[in-house]
Design a protein around this motif. Sequence first.
Motif, PDB file in Angstrom:
ATOM      1  N   SER A  46       0.830  -1.199   0.000  1.00  0.00           N
ATOM      2  CA  SER A  46       0.000   0.000   0.000  1.00  0.00           C
ATOM      3  C   SER A  46       0.864   1.249   0.000  1.00  0.00           C
ATOM      4  N   GLN A  47       0.402   2.270  -0.697  1.00  0.00           N
ATOM      5  CA  GLN A  47       1.136   3.523  -0.803  1.00  0.00           C
ATOM      6  C   GLN A  47       0.216   4.684  -0.453  1.00  0.00           C
ATOM      7  N   ASP A  48       0.837   5.695   0.160  1.00  0.00           N
ATOM      8  CA  ASP A  48       0.060   6.841   0.603  1.00  0.00           C
ATOM      9  C   ASP A  48       0.902   8.113   0.524  1.00  0.00           C
ATOM     10  N   PRO A  49       0.360   9.228   0.023  1.00  0.00           N
ATOM     11  CA  PRO A  49      -0.962   9.347  -0.590  1.00  0.00           C
ATOM     12  C   PRO A  49      -0.973   8.804  -2.006  1.00  0.00           C
ATOM     13  N   ARG A  50      -2.144   8.619  -2.561  1.00  0.00           N
ATOM     14  CA  ARG A  50      -2.235   8.162  -3.938  1.00  0.00           C
ATOM     15  C   ARG A  50      -1.979   9.301  -4.919  1.00  0.00           C
ATOM     16  N   HIS A  51      -2.369  10.474  -4.523  1.00  0.00           N
ATOM     17  CA  HIS A  51      -2.131  11.655  -5.359  1.00  0.00           C
ATOM     18  C   HIS A  51      -1.638  12.801  -4.483  1.00  0.00           C
ATOM     19  N   LYS A  52      -0.685  13.552  -5.012  1.00  0.00           N
ATOM     20  CA  LYS A  52      -0.168  14.713  -4.299  1.00  0.00           C
ATOM     21  C   LYS A  52       0.091  15.815  -5.310  1.00  0.00           C
ATOM     22  N   ILE A  53      -0.510  16.982  -5.067  1.00  0.00           N
ATOM     23  CA  ILE A  53      -0.252  18.157  -5.878  1.00  0.00           C
ATOM     24  C   ILE A  53       0.465  19.157  -4.995  1.00  0.00           C
ATOM     25  N   THR A  54       1.586  19.673  -5.461  1.00  0.00           N
ATOM     26  CA  THR A  54       2.362  20.591  -4.656  1.00  0.00           C
ATOM     27  C   THR A  54       2.925  21.704  -5.527  1.00  0.00           C
ATOM     28  N   LYS A  55       3.365  22.742  -4.887  1.00  0.00           N
ATOM     29  CA  LYS A  55       3.989  23.839  -5.603  1.00  0.00           C
ATOM     30  C   LYS A  55       5.495  23.638  -5.632  1.00  0.00           C
ATOM     31  N   ARG A  56       6.091  24.122  -6.667  1.00  0.00           N
ATOM     32  CA  ARG A  56       7.542  24.028  -6.829  1.00  0.00           C
ATOM     33  C   ARG A  56       8.235  24.601  -5.602  1.00  0.00           C
ATOM     34  N   PHE A  86       6.257  -7.281  -6.109  1.00  0.00           N
ATOM     35  CA  PHE A  86       4.845  -7.015  -5.848  1.00  0.00           C
ATOM     36  C   PHE A  86       4.706  -5.499  -5.706  1.00  0.00           C
ATOM     37  N   PHE A  87       3.935  -4.901  -6.594  1.00  0.00           N
ATOM     38  CA  PHE A  87       3.849  -3.451  -6.659  1.00  0.00           C
ATOM     39  C   PHE A  87       2.612  -2.919  -5.949  1.00  0.00           C
ATOM     40  N   GLY A  88       2.754  -1.730  -5.392  1.00  0.00           N
ATOM     41  CA  GLY A  88       1.612  -0.951  -4.975  1.00  0.00           C
ATOM     42  C   GLY A  88       1.026  -0.220  -6.172  1.00  0.00           C
ATOM     43  N   GLU A  89      -0.028   0.547  -5.911  1.00  0.00           N
ATOM     44  CA  GLU A  89      -0.693   1.247  -7.008  1.00  0.00           C
ATOM     45  C   GLU A  89      -0.032   2.574  -7.349  1.00  0.00           C
ATOM     46  N   GLY A  90       0.928   2.967  -6.552  1.00  0.00           N
ATOM     47  CA  GLY A  90       1.697   4.154  -6.874  1.00  0.00           C
ATOM     48  C   GLY A  90       1.172   5.417  -6.223  1.00  0.00           C
ATOM     49  N   SER A  91       2.073   6.392  -6.126  1.00  0.00           N
ATOM     50  CA  SER A  91       1.730   7.734  -5.643  1.00  0.00           C
ATOM     51  C   SER A  91       2.050   8.717  -6.760  1.00  0.00           C
ATOM     52  N   ARG A  92       1.019   9.394  -7.238  1.00  0.00           N
ATOM     53  CA  ARG A  92       1.221  10.332  -8.350  1.00  0.00           C
ATOM     54  C   ARG A  92       1.543  11.711  -7.804  1.00  0.00           C
TER      55      ARG A  92
END
Lengths: 112, 114
Positions: free
Chosen positions: B5-15, B104-110
């Motif tokens: 399991s990976q967390d968070p699945r999505h992350k939006i950040t500023k430069r 065995f892979f997790g679903e990734g963190s974008r």
Amino acid sequence: AQSVTQLDSQVPVFEEAPVELRCNYSSSVSVYLFWYVQYPNQGLQLLLKYLSGSTLVKGINGFEAEFNKSQTSFHLRKPSVHISDTAEYFCAVSVHAGKSTFGDGTTLTVKP
Amino acid sequence: DTGVSQDPRHKITKRGQNVTFRCDPISEHNRLYWYRQTLGQGPEFLTYFQNEAQLEKSRLLSDRFSAERPKGSFSTLEIQRTEQGDSAMYLCASSLGTYTGELFFGEGSRLTVL
């Protein structure tokens, strides 16, 4: 160092047709070989692997691959594809002690 | 059976901001790997651990990237002073120590860096 070349970035095929996804590798030592599949919005999962022994290996969902040492290839085949096989397929190579090196993937699109 | 399991699945950040991703491997797996994947490319190796020891780190990994696996269980990947080029999917995988090579892979963190 090892490298992997997947010769086709996209393979369109009609349902129930056979398919071959090509993979060549480069290594100065013996390697293990893998094919992984990635369905949309899912993680990569193993289709099949070659560690040693018989050069023809069978995997899940009716896929098989043949290891050819002289041609340094590990092509993936399926005699009859289904719509549900539409996915990204990755070939990978590893030396037994460490990381896997992946190719850039082949997008298989199965059309009705 | 609990997978990776990976967390968070999505992350939006500023430069310029720092981000941290967490990975929880399959419990009996003692090897843990981090990969990065960009559009149209295969997974690119970043680093891997056996238990808590970091055994290999890619030369492509800049000093802004650091990974830890403090107790040999979960791992974190931190990116400091993010750049737009860091935008990618960060994949975690685990495997058994008796090495057969299967990951065995997790679903990734974008990660999206604006």
